[in-house]
Design a protein around this motif. Structure first.
Motif, short mmCIF file in Angstrom:
data_model
loop_
_atom_site.label_atom_id
_atom_site.label_comp_id
_atom_site.label_asym_id
_atom_site.label_seq_id
_atom_site.Cartn_x
_atom_site.Cartn_y
_atom_site.Cartn_z
N ILE A 237 0.65 -1.20 0.32
CA ILE A 237 -0.10 0.31 0.02
C ILE A 237 0.94 1.28 0.04
CG2 ILE A 237 -1.96 1.40 1.49
CD1 ILE A 237 -3.20 -1.49 2.08
N VAL A 238 2.12 1.05 1.18
CA VAL A 238 2.78 2.42 0.47
C VAL A 238 3.54 2.72 -0.49
CG1 VAL A 238 4.81 3.90 1.96
CG2 VAL A 238 3.22 2.19 3.27
N ALA A 239 4.43 1.74 -1.29
CA ALA A 239 4.37 1.10 -1.95
C ALA A 239 3.48 2.40 -3.37
CB ALA A 239 4.61 0.15 -2.39
N PHE A 240 2.18 1.67 -2.87
CA PHE A 240 1.24 2.36 -4.36
C PHE A 240 1.13 3.57 -4.26
CE2 PHE A 240 -2.99 2.80 -5.83
CZ PHE A 240 -3.08 2.74 -7.26
N LEU A 241 0.68 4.38 -2.91
CA LEU A 241 0.69 5.81 -2.14
C LEU A 241 1.66 6.22 -3.00
CD1 LEU A 241 -1.17 5.16 1.31
CD2 LEU A 241 -2.26 5.99 -1.04
N VAL A 242 2.95 6.00 -2.54
CA VAL A 242 3.83 6.68 -3.09
C VAL A 242 4.56 7.05 -4.91
CG1 VAL A 242 6.70 7.06 -3.31
CG2 VAL A 242 5.62 6.63 -0.54
N SER A 243 4.24 5.56 -4.83
CA SER A 243 4.16 5.65 -7.13
C SER A 243 3.08 6.54 -8.21
CB SER A 243 3.77 4.16 -7.24
OG SER A 243 3.43 4.11 -8.43
#
Lengths: 285, 289
Positions: free
Chosen positions: A219-225
């Motif tokens: 989720i964190v990676a998705f948000l940052v991406s």
């Protein structure tokens, strides 16, 4: 009594006032960016001309709403695609990295660990140009040597994905490794003693334990991406993710309230995802 | 298969993705821009190796002025973020009641998930000539006409502090959270006044968090693109903008790569000095959070 707090009533009041002022400063631009999506005007500025939902649902120019704006919708979809692929990749490699650094010893481990953290302290623009240059070097080499063009190494979505993956993997590795560190190895040993094979222990004990961290890293990676701009800017081709499309509109066309509508949707969406990530991690603990 | 062999196999299987990632996406690309920055263009398809691009950089005041400007402003932003963020972090970690602590911390985290673009956009709506602040000032009778608050250095610094201050607060809160209040009490009992206690006990204890916050904030400020460009307008003179111009607008990759290397070298040196001066390491600060 709280010894850390100021003792005089005046100082305490001042301190609280400062806290309030800070949170107002924090919230003001976000609230304003969201609010003006509902202003019945062609420009996101004062005066206030009354409430409307046209910037979301209207289907004719000049007040073309977000849900009828093909370009914006296409770029949101592009961002979703990129985000999912990048998050899957970086959660996968992050999990491998966590096992590598938490469970194994090898020569030069300390230096490789530092190398793993380094992407966090390389500015995003430089990350972008480095991958752009390196990919072009390879693509040119292939073209000169073998005579065909490797299109995927030219600016475009594959490069955007590689660029974001390159620094997001550090973040996912750290999140997953932090949880693996807390794992009680005796659980694995017990399972092995009871006759389970290694892969089976991994599948039934270790990975389920890690799952909340992996989901939250995803989720964190998705948000940052989704919100990444600096790296993406250097690698983007004809198909632009949302941040690039929004920036183009702002810089070239001038801002219109449809961008406020996008901002509003983005804020609601990322708040929900962030809450989900907190919730998943809570349940894990 | 015996255990030693299994371990070796799993080590190998885990090492492969790590090496591919670090090698192909981090190390080789960085060496790639180093190589391009050392490539002097003599003519079409004709290159020599040398420091010509770096010499060009030094001879063009507008380039190194921009780098210096970016550096100075990033340091100011870092200092302001620390000054502004420390009381907030201290309040959340030490002063607030147990119940409000989590809520305040969450309030700090929420804006982290909103993109820089939206935040800068919010500031534009607030500060432009027809914006809310300008209208409010006129309504209050403090100015006669509309005021343009965008496109100046103060706005850039303020906007940058805004986008980075949370990255200062988060590490500070997690360090201060670990501090026992009895340390403060002991300091006071031993006759220190509040300022002495703060300087000799709280600050040293929070040092890892301060360094981590400063490094992250400095890197983010020096490497930012959107905030200075959008709030600073055409004259923002930010170094990342120069890199973008060389690469994408002018297609001068040699100069762009040189600028990139200079920014990377510069930020690395600042980070290194920061770590050395405070006796911290990258692993003990940045990676902890």
């Amino acid at each position: 009594m709280n010894v850390a707090a100021p003792q005089s009533a005046v100082a305490r009041r001042l301190y609280q006032a400062y806290m309030v002022a800070f949170f107002v400063y924090l919230a003001a631009p976000l609230i304003v960016a969201g609010l003006f999506a509902f202003n019945d005007s062609l420009f996101p500025s004062m005066p206030w001309r009354g409430w409307t939902l046209d910037w979301f649902f209207n289907d004719t120019e000049p007040m073309l709403g977000l849900f009828h704006d093909r370009r914006l919708l296409a770029s949101i979809w592009t961002s979703v695609k990129v985000g999912v692929v990048v998050s899957l990749l970086s959660a996968l490699v992050g999990t491998c990295n966590a096992f590598l650094f938490e469970r194994h010893d090898f020569p030069g481990k300390r230096y490789l660990y530092i190398l793993m953290i380094v992407p966090l302290v390389i500015p995003g623009v430089i990350m972008g140009i480095a991958i752009l240059v390196f990919a072009s070097l390879i693509a040119n080499g292939v073209e000169d040597g073998l005579g065909f063009d490797l299109g995927m190494l030219r600016p475009g979505l594959p490069l955007v994905i590689l660029g974001q993956f390159s620094f997001l993997t550090t973040i996912t590795s750290l999140i997953i490794a932090a949880r693996l560190k807390k794992f009680d190895i005796a659980l694995e040993e017990a399972a092995l003693n009871l006759g389970a094979s290694r892969p089976r222990v991994l599948r039934t004990i270790t990975l389920p334990y890690l799952a909340p961290a992996i989901v939250s890293a995803f989720i964190v990676a998705f948000l940052v991406s989704f919100e990444n701009f600096n790296t993406t800017l250097m690698l983007v081709g004809s198909e632009a993710p949302l941040t690039i499309t929004m920036y183009d509109r702002m810089a070239k066309v001038g801002s219109t309230p449809v961008l406020n509508a996008v901002s509003f949707v983005l804020m609601v969406g990322s708040a929900l995802l962030a809450l989900l990530s907190v919730f998943v991690q809570r349940r894990g603990d | 298969m015996n255990t030693a062999e299994t371990r070796r196999l799993s080590l190998f299987l885990l090492f492969a993705p790590f090496l591919m990632w670090i090698g192909l996406l981090i190390v080789l690309p960085q060496l790639g821009i180093l190589g391009v920055s050392l490539r002097e263009k003599l003519g079409p398809q004709n290159y020599a190796i040398g420091f010509g691009n770096y010499a060009d950089f030094l001879q063009e005041p507008i380039y190194w002025n921009t780098l210096l400007r970016t550096a100075v402003m990033s340091i100011i932003v870092t200092a302001l973020a620390l000054l502004m963020g420390f009381p907030i972090a201290y309040y959340i970690a030490k002063v607030a009641s147990r119940r409000s602590r989590a809520g305040l911390f969450l309030l700090c985290l929420v804006p982290l998930w909103v993109s820089d673009l939206v935040r800068a956009f919010g500031w534009i709506i607030l500060l432009r000539e027809t914006g809310i602040v300008s209208v409010a000032l006129q309504a209050a009778g403090m100015t006669d006409g509309p005021v343009e608050l965008l496109y100046n250095d103060v706005t850039i610094v303020m906007g940058l502090v805004y986008t980075v201050v949370l990255f200062m607060i988060v590490p500070l809160v997690s360090t201060l959270d670990g501090m026992d209040d009895s340390l403060i009490e002991a300091g006071l009992n031993l006759g220190g006044n509040r300022f002495t206690v703060f300087r000799r006990i709280v600050v040293p204890y929070a040092m890892p968090g301060i360094v981590a916050g400063c490094i992250i904030v400095f890197m983010l400020a020096a490497g930012s693109y959107l905030t200075p460009v959008l709030l600073g307008g055409k004259n923002s003179m930010w170094f990342t903008e120069q890199i973008y111009n060389q690469f994408i607008t002018r297609y001068n990759w040699e100069a762009g790569a040189t600028f990139g290397m200079l920014l990377l070298a510069f930020t690395s040196v600042v980070v290194w000095i920061g770590l050395k001066a405070t006796g911290q390491s990258l692993g003990s600060t940045v990676a902890r959070h």
